[in-house]
Design a protein around this motif. Sequence first.
Motif, PDB file in Angstrom:
ATOM      1  N   ASP A 294       0.854  -1.190   0.000  1.00 16.02           N
ATOM      2  CA  ASP A 294       0.000   0.000   0.000  1.00 16.02           C
ATOM      3  C   ASP A 294       0.890   1.240   0.000  1.00 16.02           C
ATOM      4  N   ALA A 295       0.849   2.017  -1.079  1.00 19.83           N
ATOM      5  CA  ALA A 295       1.740   3.181  -1.203  1.00 19.83           C
ATOM      6  C   ALA A 295       1.469   4.215  -0.113  1.00 19.83           C
ATOM      7  N   ARG A 296       0.234   4.315   0.337  1.00 21.78           N
ATOM      8  CA  ARG A 296      -0.065   5.282   1.406  1.00 21.78           C
ATOM      9  C   ARG A 296       0.598   4.854   2.706  1.00 21.78           C
ATOM     10  N   GLU A 297       0.582   3.558   2.981  1.00 23.24           N
ATOM     11  CA  GLU A 297       1.242   3.052   4.183  1.00 23.24           C
ATOM     12  C   GLU A 297       2.752   3.233   4.085  1.00 23.24           C
ATOM     13  N   LYS A 298       3.294   3.049   2.892  1.00 21.34           N
ATOM     14  CA  LYS A 298       4.736   3.137   2.688  1.00 21.34           C
ATOM     15  C   LYS A 298       5.261   4.561   2.746  1.00 21.34           C
ATOM     16  N   PHE A 299       4.535   5.485   2.094  1.00 19.69           N
ATOM     17  CA  PHE A 299       5.119   6.800   1.822  1.00 19.69           C
ATOM     18  C   PHE A 299       4.341   8.005   2.348  1.00 19.69           C
ATOM     19  N   LEU A 300       3.070   7.832   2.689  1.00 17.60           N
ATOM     20  CA  LEU A 300       2.249   9.006   2.956  1.00 17.60           C
ATOM     21  C   LEU A 300       1.751   9.122   4.393  1.00 17.60           C
ATOM     22  N   LYS A 301       2.212   8.267   5.279  1.00 12.20           N
ATOM     23  CA  LYS A 301       1.798   8.365   6.672  1.00 12.20           C
ATOM     24  C   LYS A 301       2.274   9.683   7.266  1.00 12.20           C
ATOM     25  N   GLY A 302       1.343  10.425   7.843  1.00 11.15           N
ATOM     26  CA  GLY A 302       1.693  11.687   8.477  1.00 11.15           C
ATOM     27  C   GLY A 302       1.883  12.849   7.514  1.00 11.15           C
ATOM     28  N   VAL A 303       1.705  12.605   6.226  1.00 13.52           N
ATOM     29  CA  VAL A 303       1.863  13.658   5.224  1.00 13.52           C
ATOM     30  C   VAL A 303       0.521  14.363   5.015  1.00 13.52           C
ATOM     31  N   GLU A 304       0.512  15.670   5.093  1.00 22.57           N
ATOM     32  CA  GLU A 304      -0.708  16.438   4.845  1.00 22.57           C
ATOM     33  C   GLU A 304      -0.618  17.102   3.482  1.00 22.57           C
ATOM     34  N   ILE A 305      -1.555  16.776   2.614  1.00 20.55           N
ATOM     35  CA  ILE A 305      -1.590  17.354   1.271  1.00 20.55           C
ATOM     36  C   ILE A 305      -2.874  18.163   1.143  1.00 20.55           C
ATOM     37  N   ILE A 306      -2.730  19.442   0.839  1.00 20.88           N
ATOM     38  CA  ILE A 306      -3.894  20.319   0.705  1.00 20.88           C
ATOM     39  C   ILE A 306      -4.241  20.459  -0.780  1.00 20.88           C
ATOM     40  N   SER A 307      -5.461  20.103  -1.119  1.00 20.83           N
ATOM     41  CA  SER A 307      -5.894  20.116  -2.515  1.00 20.83           C
ATOM     42  C   SER A 307      -6.971  21.161  -2.738  1.00 20.83           C
ATOM     43  N   ALA A 308      -7.044  21.641  -3.971  1.00 21.60           N
ATOM     44  CA  ALA A 308      -8.063  22.640  -4.329  1.00 21.60           C
ATOM     45  C   ALA A 308      -8.505  22.427  -5.767  1.00 21.60           C
ATOM     46  N   GLU A 309      -9.820  22.377  -5.979  1.00 21.49           N
ATOM     47  CA  GLU A 309     -10.363  22.232  -7.318  1.00 21.49           C
ATOM     48  C   GLU A 309     -10.135  23.526  -8.113  1.00 21.49           C
ATOM     49  N   PRO A 310      -9.954  23.424  -9.415  1.00 26.00           N
ATOM     50  CA  PRO A 310      -9.746  24.633 -10.228  1.00 26.00           C
ATOM     51  C   PRO A 310     -10.980  25.528 -10.251  1.00 26.00           C
ATOM     52  N   ALA A 311     -10.756  26.813 -10.157  1.00 21.20           N
ATOM     53  CA  ALA A 311     -11.867  27.775 -10.125  1.00 21.20           C
ATOM     54  C   ALA A 311     -12.681  27.714 -11.409  1.00 21.20           C
ATOM     55  N   GLY A 312     -13.994  27.707 -11.252  1.00 23.07           N
ATOM     56  CA  GLY A 312     -14.893  27.750 -12.408  1.00 23.07           C
ATOM     57  C   GLY A 312     -15.226  26.408 -13.011  1.00 23.07           C
ATOM     58  N   CYS A 313     -14.452  25.371 -12.695  1.00 22.78           N
ATOM     59  CA  CYS A 313     -14.688  24.046 -13.281  1.00 22.78           C
ATOM     60  C   CYS A 313     -15.927  23.412 -12.661  1.00 22.78           C
ATOM     61  N   ARG A 314     -16.835  22.927 -13.519  1.00 23.34           N
ATOM     62  CA  ARG A 314     -18.057  22.283 -13.031  1.00 23.34           C
ATOM     63  C   ARG A 314     -18.089  20.791 -13.361  1.00 23.34           C
ATOM     64  N   CYS A 315     -16.915  20.223 -13.406  1.00 25.77           N
ATOM     65  CA  CYS A 315     -16.793  18.788 -13.665  1.00 25.77           C
ATOM     66  C   CYS A 315     -17.646  17.977 -12.694  1.00 25.77           C
ATOM     67  N   ALA A 316     -17.686  18.414 -11.435  1.00 24.85           N
ATOM     68  CA  ALA A 316     -18.457  17.694 -10.424  1.00 24.85           C
ATOM     69  C   ALA A 316     -19.936  17.623 -10.797  1.00 24.85           C
ATOM     70  N   ASP A 317     -20.481  18.716 -11.303  1.00 21.83           N
ATOM     71  CA  ASP A 317     -21.900  18.742 -11.678  1.00 21.83           C
ATOM     72  C   ASP A 317     -22.164  17.932 -12.948  1.00 21.83           C
ATOM     73  N   VAL A 318     -21.195  17.917 -13.846  1.00 26.68           N
ATOM     74  CA  VAL A 318     -21.315  17.102 -15.062  1.00 26.68           C
ATOM     75  C   VAL A 318     -21.370  15.624 -14.694  1.00 26.68           C
ATOM     76  N   LEU A 319     -20.527  15.212 -13.759  1.00 29.49           N
ATOM     77  CA  LEU A 319     -20.470  13.810 -13.360  1.00 29.49           C
ATOM     78  C   LEU A 319     -21.758  13.340 -12.694  1.00 29.49           C
ATOM     79  N   ARG A 320     -22.484  14.250 -12.052  1.00 25.89           N
ATOM     80  CA  ARG A 320     -23.755  13.889 -11.419  1.00 25.89           C
ATOM     81  C   ARG A 320     -24.928  14.004 -12.381  1.00 25.89           C
ATOM     82  N   GLY A 321     -24.680  14.516 -13.573  1.00 28.70           N
ATOM     83  CA  GLY A 321     -25.773  14.701 -14.517  1.00 28.70           C
ATOM     84  C   GLY A 321     -26.617  15.910 -14.214  1.00 28.70           C
ATOM     85  N   VAL A 322     -26.114  16.816 -13.361  1.00 26.44           N
ATOM     86  CA  VAL A 322     -26.865  18.020 -13.023  1.00 26.44           C
ATOM     87  C   VAL A 322     -26.852  19.015 -14.172  1.00 26.44           C
TER      88      VAL A 322
END
Length: 361
Positions: A294-322
């Motif tokens: 498991d790569a998370r067990e091997k390399f990512l324990k205790g690592v905090e990664i902050i993610s952010a979706e791109p501004a204006g992108c509505r991919c999430a709504d497309v995927l739900r069929g909204v």
Amino acid sequence: MNHLDRSDPDLLKKLLKRIRVYAGPPLTIMEVCGTHTVSIARMGLSTLLPEGVSLLSGPGCPVCVTPIEFFDEAIYLAREKNVVIATYGDAMRVPGSGATLLEVKAEGGQVHPVYSTTDALNLAIKNKDREVVFLGLGFETTAPTVAHALLTAKKQRIDNFSVLSAHKVLLPAMEALLLDPEVKVNAFLCPGHASMVLGWRCYEELASKYGVPSVVAGFEPHEILLGINMLLAQAKSGGVHVENAYPKAVSEYGNTAALDILGGVFKKVDSNWRGLGLIPGSGYDLADDFAKYDAREKFLKGVEIISAEPAGCRCADVLRGVIPPAKCPLFASRCNPKAPVGACMVSSEGACGAHYRYREA
């Protein structure tokens, strides 16, 4: 529909005729398969439907439903842990919060496109002094191949191989869509590929619980139209059940050998989906016996990664069929296949990419 001769050279015309004369209640059909999405867009099937019947693209693209934090994890591993990332080509171009894996590769990071899990394993065998991390994406269609690779790694003691898993369980996502008040779906065109593994019976509980007609369909024009016709016939008669319009590839209970290997290597966990959020029991993570891979067990324990979706992108709504892809303000302007902003434009199975390619067809 079963009395139709599937070898009839005029079958396509007959199916189209039946669709055009449909006189039943309004029906919104969602396909939950990326290959269906592309086929429907390429053939312009949405334009052939009668008034009151519509098609929506759902979360059937594996790369598209994978949350942005997964790609940020992969980018972190390539940059900070100096590992070799092995991945299918589409994933290399999906934007993370600040870069893509393709850009990391251009910077000198070890990012290798592969065509199979066997390729990834061979990469680990040939580079025993390096850690190889395979990006595990997809539904029940591809997860068994990753499970087989992990069994092989364990048997052959290939200890420099691991998997960053983002594998998804299909049925909980379909239920989440039905529970979402913004999603207006009352029939499912079920995926042919995943159903080869799962079998068509797996949809019966969902159909019964929510009163949603469901048909498993293939990918050729006549196969998709046959599936749509079956759904229209159910709607007209008031029936709610699961039918199999793809019997040459999909059986009642699926591929039991693939399901067994999947259950032996993975465990079901709560999982985050782009657009749908955290869905209980909707992901496959490595079972405890395979924690060393498991790569998370091997390399990512205790690592905090902050993610952010791109501004204006509505991919999430497309995927739900909204919304359809063209309703996203970035579609075909800031977001296009040469410069994608969201995953739905990147993947060969993404709704935005398919609608962009065939929008004038």
